[in-house]
Design a protein around this motif. Structure first.
Motif: not given
Lengths: 425, 425
Positions: B306-309, B327-339, B364-373
């Motif tokens: 969780r510290r590293s990934i 880990g709520i701080d270890n999740i990010a979102w991706e779009c994978d445009y244009p695949h 707070g959780e939504i923001n972490k996942i969608t951009w803050e992390n």
């Protein structure tokens, strides 16, 4: 329900075959060619077959009675083992001490994919010994305690016709499953997708038996870095079950054999929600690949998975939390006695705590996970022989008050067993 | 919060490099040796480098504007693509239409592990072109729209000293990450465990940059059956991220470089709870292997993970449900445009529904996942350039009302683009 009320059926344990296993089952003509246990100059017991030492009885394969500091690769003698590893009477006492009603056992010396017999130069001899092994499993190990062992046999995978015949033969004798390669293509055999194994799969369906695919035979499926230690193999072992599930689900197997039932033995359960999410998204989003629904038609891949597959766990807290994403009917428990990962002799405590922690407090759900799914899937009913009230953790443990579960060093075991004449062959 | 209020930062998209990318960055001495786009006799645009056709601009790599029936392997021309694939101005319009504030882009022709340059016979030439690519990424693609692109570069992995130097060079120019092989040992390079890459990892720590490991380069890590179709590869692709995590976590990497940050790009998140359960059990139960805590000491392996990934997902409903096990701080979102896997142009709808379905209703959780992390992990702040109120899904989409998101056939795209002179080089 309380912990003591659980009924526990494990679909993955292992026996270390006792050397006298060949006595009653090898035809006279072949008797002197049966594998023999020989103690070598280093005090290590070795199985000798066709003039070659094929395996020692353990290493990491029977650590159950030892302190973890003594686990490792060093081979040894039967006298160093906890007798429950190889003696069925002691095994049942150990099961009682652990509150376990029933167990399905995979082999050790035979290789849980019949390796020892498959590698025989003389295939006729290999088949004779494989059948003798199977007869011993059904007629001795399992028959000794009706209602306590789910019979699991091996097949002569070097010959598909003999394999199908052997499935029928052991099926007629009451066997409920065969152990097979999780990724046959990794061992130089045709893959599940090839169609080569279809006669075996058909025979299994005919006999209403389960194809049990234990992790291990497919380890080489994942190319690890040259410097990687055994940790890497142990931690990622269950990823091979994902590969197996995929081969069966997107290969034709599970659709060609809608009655086939496959157990992924020691594969864990926590990978399944993610895997099912992936296949469902793939089914919906990537139809271009086949210009159809991959042959699934109206039955979605997750439905085919849940119709066909039983997964099991030793310890899997996040998998239990996600049980409804897996399928509450697709989860079974395992003990993995006598390997390092076993929770013996505290399996009830371990399992109960994990169930409670995951919010599995409904009696119906607990029963499904601890025994109902296993008995339904393997079509095996212990209660023909044992009353339900005698089958609980509490009832079985009451029978085993004199069982000493203390861990002892290999040296202590050796002294104790030699003095009692146990494990001396 | 409502869907329109989300701020969305994607840490995995792809650009299809435009042919004029070399114009401003290749030193005069080498100018005529830069990769050139050539339309071949079949009407297919091919990148020619060192006299060889190295890649066509797409196949499955730029399907974003097409109906799924047209996805596939057939190569084609730039004119058949949705212009957002290769034109940064059109890309930003497409991001606006999808409510996406910012994006990190992996390459296409370069190979997202610098394959094209690594395979150059003339390594000096390979390095010149790789550096030109990097300069174009930072100075043109990303610089064109400050606050919209997280710069991600490549390294000359055939030379570890040059690799470390290039990390420093691009780091000083504002680059935030490099793309690297997820399992270098599979491509014939030394593994992460070997120590070979340590100078690169040290340079990344010095520059406070992220090691981004995109799935794909390690596909061969898993030996699939010979009959297995592309389904198998696509469905189990993320299993390679498990192998990578294991190599980094139980190899010395993450402990030797406690400041190192690694993004597992397109690896999904749903495998992580099971994996962390496995490593925690392994840490507790298998200490015999090293007679210690595997060098983790008091910092348990899940803490090091969780510290590293940072992991990311396109769609991953069960992973989102298990977010606190990841880990709520270890999740990010991706779009994978244009695949093919992209959710464009409905990513906000897709993501919002999935968040709601998984019970992610806390702002707070939504923001972490969608951009803050993402922004924290890549140490990259879009709000130096764009006010937060202008960065939301609603605000961006308001700018893009004239963007036509209709899917069109390749042939329709070709006609339309040729008429407009778009994609004609």
């Amino acid at each position: 329900m309380q912990m003591e009320d659980m009924i526990m059926v494990s679909i993955d344990d292992h026996m270390v075959e006792p050397p006298d296993m060949w006595k009653n089952h090898v035809p006279a003509k072949w008797a002197d060619q049966a594998p023999k246990l020989v103690r070598n100059e280093f005090g290590v017991d070795e199985w000798v077959f066709q003039g070659e030492a094929t395996s020692t009885p353990f290493g990491l394969s029977a650590t159950v009675g030892w302190p973890s500091e003594e686990w490792g690769y060093a081979a040894g003698a039967y006298t160093e083992l906890r007798p429950g590893c190889f003696d069925v009477h002691e095994r049942v006492r150990d099961m009682n001490a652990n509150g376990v009603l029933a167990s399905m056992n995979f082999p050790t010396m035979a290789g849980w994919n019949a390796r020892t017999f498959a590698e025989a130069d003389d295939k006729e001899l290999g088949l004779v010994m494989l059948q003798s092994y199977n007869d011993w499993v059904i007629d001795e190990w399992c028959a000794a305690y009706p209602g306590r062992f789910i019979p699991c046999c091996l097949v002569p995978m070097w010959d598909i016709d003999e394999t199908a015949k052997e499935v029928h033969r052991v099926g007629k004798k009451g066997c409920r499953s065969i152990s097979f390669l999780e990724t046959p293509h990794i061992k130089g055999y045709p893959s599940f997708l090839s169609g080569h194994w279809d006669p075996m799969l058909e025979a299994l369906c005919d006999e209403n038996m389960v194809l049990s695919l234990h992790i291990g035979a497919g380890f080489e499926c994942i190319a690890r870095p040259p410097e990687a230690g055994i940790d890497h193999l142990m931690v990622i072992a269950c990823q091979v079950s994902v590969v197996t599930a995929q081969d069966l689900l997107f290969g034709p197997t599970l659709r060609a054999f809608p009655d086939l039932r496959v157990a992924l033995s020691e594969g864990g359960i926590g990978w399944i929600p993610f895997y099912l999410d992936r296949v469902e998204r793939h089914y919906d989003n990537q139809k271009w690949i086949t210009n159809s629904e991959f042959g699934f038609g109206p039955t979605r891949p997750s439905e085919v998975f849940r119709r066909s597959i039983l997964a099991c766990f030793i310890t899997d807290p996040s998998g239990l939390e996600a049980r409804h994403r897996i399928g509450i009917d697709n989860i079974a428990w395992e003990c993995d006695y006598p390997h390092t990962d076993t929770t013996w002799p505290e399996s009830p405590e371990f399992l109960w705590k994990e169930l409670q922690g995951a919010g599995v407090t409904d009696d119906g759900e607990i029963n499904k996970i601890t025994w109902e799914n296993a008995c339904r899937f393997y079509d095996w009913d212990p209660f023909e022989h044992i009353a339900k009230e005698d089958a609980t953790v509490g009832a079985l443990r009451a029978l085993a008050k004199d069982v000493d579960t203390t861990r002892m060093s290999r040296e202590e075991w050796r002294k104790r067993n030699e003095a009692a004449g146990v494990g001396v062959f």
